[in-house]
Design a protein around this motif. Structure first.
Motif, PDB file in Angstrom:
ATOM      1  N   GLU A  14       0.743  -1.237  -0.008  1.00  0.00           N
ATOM      2  CA  GLU A  14       0.010   0.096   0.264  1.00  0.00           C
ATOM      3  C   GLU A  14       0.756   1.323  -0.078  1.00  0.00           C
ATOM      4  OE1 GLU A  14      -3.391   2.384   2.718  1.00  0.00           O
ATOM      5  OE2 GLU A  14      -2.828   0.384   3.378  1.00  0.00           O
ATOM      6  N   ILE A  18      -8.241  -3.097   4.180  1.00  0.00           N
ATOM      7  CA  ILE A  18      -8.714  -2.210   3.264  1.00  0.00           C
ATOM      8  C   ILE A  18      -9.811  -1.949   2.303  1.00  0.00           C
ATOM      9  CG2 ILE A  18      -5.966  -2.065   2.900  1.00  0.00           C
ATOM     10  CD1 ILE A  18      -6.366  -3.256   0.322  1.00  0.00           C
ATOM     11  N   TYR A  39     -10.107   4.578   1.818  1.00  0.00           N
ATOM     12  CA  TYR A  39     -10.034   3.268   1.101  1.00  0.00           C
ATOM     13  C   TYR A  39     -11.296   2.987   0.115  1.00  0.00           C
ATOM     14  CZ  TYR A  39      -6.462   1.668   4.259  1.00  0.00           C
ATOM     15  OH  TYR A  39      -5.156   1.305   5.024  1.00  0.00           O
ATOM     16  N   GLY A  67      -9.389   0.532  -2.015  1.00  0.00           N
ATOM     17  CA  GLY A  67      -9.721  -0.913  -1.547  1.00  0.00           C
ATOM     18  C   GLY A  67     -10.951  -1.464  -2.093  1.00  0.00           C
TER      19      GLY A  67
END
Length: 327
Positions: free
Chosen positions: A44, A192, A199, A203
């Motif tokens: 990330e 996430i 996010y 995500g």
């Protein structure tokens, strides 16, 4: 002969499952999910630096993060197991069995929910809230004893799918490596896969991938839970009724299947409105309030969850053996 017939996966999963049921999570040992979590954090940070903020950049970074985490989390056990089996079959088998043990979470789910049960039985609401806060994502400060009990039962029901049945299925498909593949996606979803400022775009891919991987296991879990409820002496007929009626009453396409089966099996009503991060979320109820929920529903839920786990093993093992015989 047994090892050759089952291609060593079935006995490895069986022994791993037994170890899980007997000992639970091996506290004090480094858990592979912790390593997966570190992979997620590393990738990330890496891809957020490379790609700009904003919808397109964050989505691209999120996709690459998910792909890298899945690849690394799966390839490491594949390579290690290949090496161990090459050195000595039993070394590889022992390692595979132990990893299967670590991936499964039936005993841990029971133990954590029973901590809630014990605090509820003492009547100490503060301790009961703290105990349930360890296994749920919602705010617990406003829960009464009934709310605490309901939250514990819901957690056992929901995690019966993604903590027990789904990992079992992927273990049967690909051994420990298959289990790690599933766990990498499931862990990304929990870390996430949120719809918040950080996010919302990053995500999205991980959350959708988790929905895809759990689509079939969630439905299998619900059906097996109906059967387990009947075997355990609960209301199997009502479990099927509520499963068919309420299994889509959740924002997630997979979360309500086992919750609906559990609510019907226990003749209680679950779900409803809940607080998350100080914000009230309106949710439909699942099940009918045929009777009031009581503390004893927590151990009842665990018995049904254990029954579901055994049925999931038998079903997935039978399917694997059948495929091996036919192929």
């Amino acid at each position: 002969m047994l090892i050759e017939t089952f291609d060593h996966i079935v006995p490895a999963v069986l022994l791993g499952g037994i170890l899980d049921l007997v000992f639970g999570d091996p506290h004090g040992l480094y858990h592979p999910v912790q390593l997966i979590g570190k992979f997620i954090t590393f990738f990330e940070k890496l891809f957020r630096k490379i790609f700009p903020s904003g919808k397109t950049g964050e989505r691209t970074a999120g996709v690459l993060t998910a792909l890298c985490v899945m690849a690394v989390s799966t390839l490491i056990p594949v390579v290690l197991l290949k090496l161990f089996y090459h050195v000595n079959f039993w070394l590889g088998f022992a390692c595979e069995t132990f990893w299967c043990y670590q991936i499964l979470a039936a005993r841990s789910l029971r133990d954590e929910s029973m901590k809630v049960y014990r605090e509820v039985k003492t009547g100490d609401l503060g301790k009961a809230r703290r105990a349930v806060s360890m296994i749920v994502g919602r705010d617990t400060e406003k829960l009464d004893m009934t709310g605490v009990t309901k939250a514990a039962v819901e957690t056992v029901a929901e995690n019966a799918s993604d903590g027990v049945v789904a990992p079992l299925i992927f273990l049967m498909i690909g051994g420990a490596a298959g289990g790690f593949f599933y766990k990498s996606v499931n862990t990304m979803d929990s870390m996430i896969g949120y719809v918040n400022d950080r996010y919302r775009w990053f995500g999205t891919f991980a959350a959708r991938l988790d929905d895809v991987l759990n689509f079939i296991p969630a439905r299998i879990s619900g059906l097996l839970m109906v059967l387990a409820a009947q075997i355990c002496g609960n209301d199997g007929k009502n479990a099927m009724k509520i499963f068919k009626r309420d299994r889509r009453k959740h924002a997630s396409p997979n979360s309500a299947h086992t919750e609906a089966a559990m609510a019907g099996a226990l003749d209680i009503r679950l779900a409803g409105d809940a607080w998350y991060f100080g914000e009230l979320h309106r949710k439909p109820y699942i099940g009918d309030p045929i009777r009031e929920i009581v503390p004893e529903d927590i151990p009842r839920a665990n018995r049904i969850m254990y029954g579901t786990a055994v049925l999931a093993f038998l079903l997935s093992a039978a399917v694997r053996v059948l495929i091996l015989v036919l192929v």
